[in-house]
Design an enzyme around this catalytic site. Structure first.
Site, PDB file in Angstrom:
ATOM      1  N   SER A   1      18.997  -4.487  14.559  1.00  0.00           N
ATOM      2  CA  SER A   1      20.399  -4.072  14.435  1.00  0.00           C
ATOM      3  C   SER A   1      20.958  -3.549  15.752  1.00  0.00           C
ATOM      4  CB  SER A   1      20.536  -2.991  13.354  1.00  0.00           C
ATOM      5  OG  SER A   1      21.840  -2.461  13.371  1.00  0.00           O
TER       6      SER A   1
ATOM      7  N   HIS B   1       7.598 -19.646  17.344  1.00  0.00           N
ATOM      8  CA  HIS B   1       7.529 -18.824  16.123  1.00  0.00           C
ATOM      9  C   HIS B   1       6.439 -19.263  15.150  1.00  0.00           C
ATOM     10  CE1 HIS B   1      11.432 -17.545  17.656  1.00  0.00           C
ATOM     11  NE2 HIS B   1      11.293 -16.474  16.889  1.00  0.00           N
TER      12      HIS B   1
ATOM     13  N   ASP C   1       2.816  -8.699  19.259  1.00  0.00           N
ATOM     14  CA  ASP C   1       2.673  -8.585  20.720  1.00  0.00           C
ATOM     15  C   ASP C   1       1.553  -7.627  21.156  1.00  0.00           C
ATOM     16  OD1 ASP C   1       4.898 -10.198  20.669  1.00  0.00           O
ATOM     17  OD2 ASP C   1       6.305  -8.563  21.024  1.00  0.00           O
TER      18      ASP C   1
ATOM     19  N   ALA D   1       0.838  -1.204   0.000  1.00  0.00           N
ATOM     20  CA  ALA D   1       0.000   0.000   0.000  1.00  0.00           C
ATOM     21  C   ALA D   1       0.873   1.254   0.000  1.00  0.00           C
ATOM     22  CB  ALA D   1      -0.909  -0.008   1.231  1.00  0.00           C
TER      23      ALA D   1
ATOM     24  N   GLU E   1       4.230 -15.829  27.212  1.00  0.00           N
ATOM     25  CA  GLU E   1       5.693 -15.927  27.248  1.00  0.00           C
ATOM     26  C   GLU E   1       6.295 -15.048  28.354  1.00  0.00           C
ATOM     27  OE1 GLU E   1       7.258 -13.905  23.787  1.00  0.00           O
ATOM     28  OE2 GLU E   1       9.145 -14.962  23.918  1.00  0.00           O
TER      29      GLU E   1
ATOM     30  N   GLY F   1      10.928  -0.637  19.335  1.00  0.00           N
ATOM     31  CA  GLY F   1      12.334  -0.345  19.057  1.00  0.00           C
ATOM     32  C   GLY F   1      12.487   0.326  17.695  1.00  0.00           C
ATOM     33  N   SER F   2      11.660  -0.075  16.745  1.00  0.00           N
ATOM     34  CA  SER F   2      11.751   0.482  15.396  1.00  0.00           C
ATOM     35  C   SER F   2      11.351   1.954  15.390  1.00  0.00           C
ATOM     36  CB  SER F   2      10.838  -0.297  14.445  1.00  0.00           C
ATOM     37  OG  SER F   2      11.004  -1.677  14.634  1.00  0.00           O
TER      38      SER F   2
HETATM   39  O1  F6P Z   1       8.168  -9.119  19.196  1.00  0.00           O
HETATM   40  C1  F6P Z   1       7.723 -10.230  18.521  1.00  0.00           C
HETATM   41  C2  F6P Z   1       8.280 -11.490  19.112  1.00  0.00           C
HETATM   42  O2  F6P Z   1       7.834 -12.579  18.349  1.00  0.00           O
HETATM   43  C3  F6P Z   1       7.972 -11.705  20.598  1.00  0.00           C
HETATM   44  O3  F6P Z   1       6.678 -12.197  20.808  1.00  0.00           O
HETATM   45  C4  F6P Z   1       9.058 -12.654  21.002  1.00  0.00           C
HETATM   46  O4  F6P Z   1       9.357 -12.515  22.377  1.00  0.00           O
HETATM   47  C5  F6P Z   1      10.220 -12.208  20.167  1.00  0.00           C
HETATM   48  O5  F6P Z   1       9.695 -11.485  19.068  1.00  0.00           O
HETATM   49  C6  F6P Z   1      11.068 -13.326  19.641  1.00  0.00           C
HETATM   50  O6  F6P Z   1      12.136 -12.756  18.962  1.00  0.00           O
HETATM   51  P1  F6P Z   1      13.130 -13.578  18.046  1.00  0.00           P
HETATM   52  O7  F6P Z   1      12.427 -13.910  16.774  1.00  0.00           O
HETATM   53  O8  F6P Z   1      14.266 -12.639  17.860  1.00  0.00           O
HETATM   54  O9  F6P Z   1      13.490 -14.828  18.792  1.00  0.00           O
END
Ligand code: F6P
Length: 355
Positions: A76, A263, A129, A25, A230, A107-108
């Site tokens: 980074s 993941h 998240d 987009a 988590e 962070g971005s």
């Molecule tokens: O911020 C997204 C996220 O998937 C979180 O839920 C998780 O704690 C983190 O990133 C995992 O990060 P990485 O992919 O660097 O292991």
């Protein structure tokens, strides 16, 4: 901005389903406004390494159906350093970038703000998240929630067949939003989140109580599904051990199992909502950059957001990035009204689910 001005787009931090739809987009809207939109590879890493390339609309059209990000992403460590900052600024000058659209999380956005003295910056929130303030939803949350619900539905088949208890750990970093919403949607029996502030013993108690209510009362329940965020520091394997020890005599025939979704939750084709959210937020961000605005995030309207919608979309609000970062810190510290509301729901839900 003027016709022919160059705007860079990057995706940064953890990938989120819907990032490609936002890229598509942004590229299309930018082109329709007469801007030259280019892609920066692998987030801020690519920016400081000078990896900028033309965007292929046909590739983006196809990518919009897929998770991940066509541009690649990174977290980074060099970018925040003086050397990283100097190199990123060199790329911006060399590539004659007038604008930078950053698609990512907390962070971005912090990174984008550091460059706002040399380029107009805009943020689009993307993170499964949902830990960013000033937007009711970030790109990727809806898809991740659907993925978790589908996984729990499958686990429920086995749990019910064997009368088992499953502890299902889901991503979300320090934020319990994803765990809570998917637990409700999937009909779980308990949900464990960091925000409630329970110690390890209280967490074990909570699971044992859910199990006793399910199996020892005449409840008719044939399984217990516990969704654990988590962010809860008690390790899931240790939680299982502690629960098993507690129920050894009271529920000797009940097995417990742990599934860490990890993941799996972050990938997959974006839901229709995430595609649309990405498209609408990116549309407004690009239009506002074109109109000369800078240092803002385009967020999705919802509870706790007091700003008026922008003129481009009645569901989109533009908030200064420093306000987003301050409010996000308050959300995660439990200090903002939204954080207090979430905590209250997290506390109330226990007695609702256990029945
Ligand atoms: O911020 C997204 C996220 O998937 C979180 O839920 C998780 O704690 C983190 O990133 C995992 O990060 P990485 O992919 O660097 O292991």
């Amino acid at each position: 901005m003027n016709v022919g001005d160059r705007v860079g787009i990057l995706t940064s931090g953890g990938d989120a389903p819907g990032m490609n739809a936002a890229l598509r987009a942004a590229a299309r809207v930018g082109a329709s406004l007469g801007l030259e939109v280019v892609g920066v590879e692998e987030g801020y890493r690519g920016l400081l390494e000078g990896r900028v390339r033309a965007l292929d609309l046909r590739l983006l059209d196809e990518a919009a159906r897929r998770g991940g990000t066509l541009l690649g992403t990174a977290r980074s460590k060099t970018f925040p350093t003086p050397d990283g900052q100097a190199r990123a600024r060199k790329t911006i000058a060399r590539e004659r970038l007038k604008g930078l659209l950053v698609i990512g999380g907390n962070g971005s956005l912090t990174g984008a703000q550091t460059l706002s003295d040399v380029v107009a910056v805009a943020g689009v929130p993307a993170s499964i998240d949902n830990d960013l303030a000033c937007t009711s939803m970030a790109i990727g949350v809806d898809t991740a929630m659907n993925t978790i619900v589908e996984a729990i539905d499958r686990i429920c088949d086995t749990a019910s067949a064997h009368k088992r208890t499953f502890i299902i750990e889901v991503m979300g970093r320090d934020c319990g939003y994803l765990a809570m919403t998917s637990a409700i949607a999937a009909g779980a029996d308990a949900v464990l989140v960091r925000e409630v502030g329970r110690d390890d013993n209280a967490i074990v108690d909570q699971v044992v109580r859910a199990m006793e209510a399910a199996y020892t009362r005449d409840s008719g329940k044939s399984r217990v599904l516990v969704v654990k965020a988590e962010g809860v520091k008690l390790d899931s394997a240790r939680l299982k051990e502690a629960v098993d020890a507690r129920i050894a005599t009271s529920l000797p025939d009940v097995d417990t199992r742990v599934t860490v979704l990890g993941h799996v939750v972050r990938g997959g084709a974006p839901s229709a909502f995430d595609r649309l959210l990405g498209a609408r937020l990116a549309n407004c961000a690009m239009r506002a950059l074109h109109a000369g605005q800078t240092n803002f995030m385009a967020g999705w309207l919802g509870p706790g957001i007091t700003r008026e919608a922008c003129s481009y979309d009645p569901y989109v609000v533009l908030t200064p990035i420093d306000e987003v970062l301050t409010e996000t810190a308050r959300l995660m510290d439990g200090e903002s009204p939204l954080a207090r509301w979430r905590k209250r729901i997290f506390e109330e839900i226990d007695s609702v689910l256990i029945r």
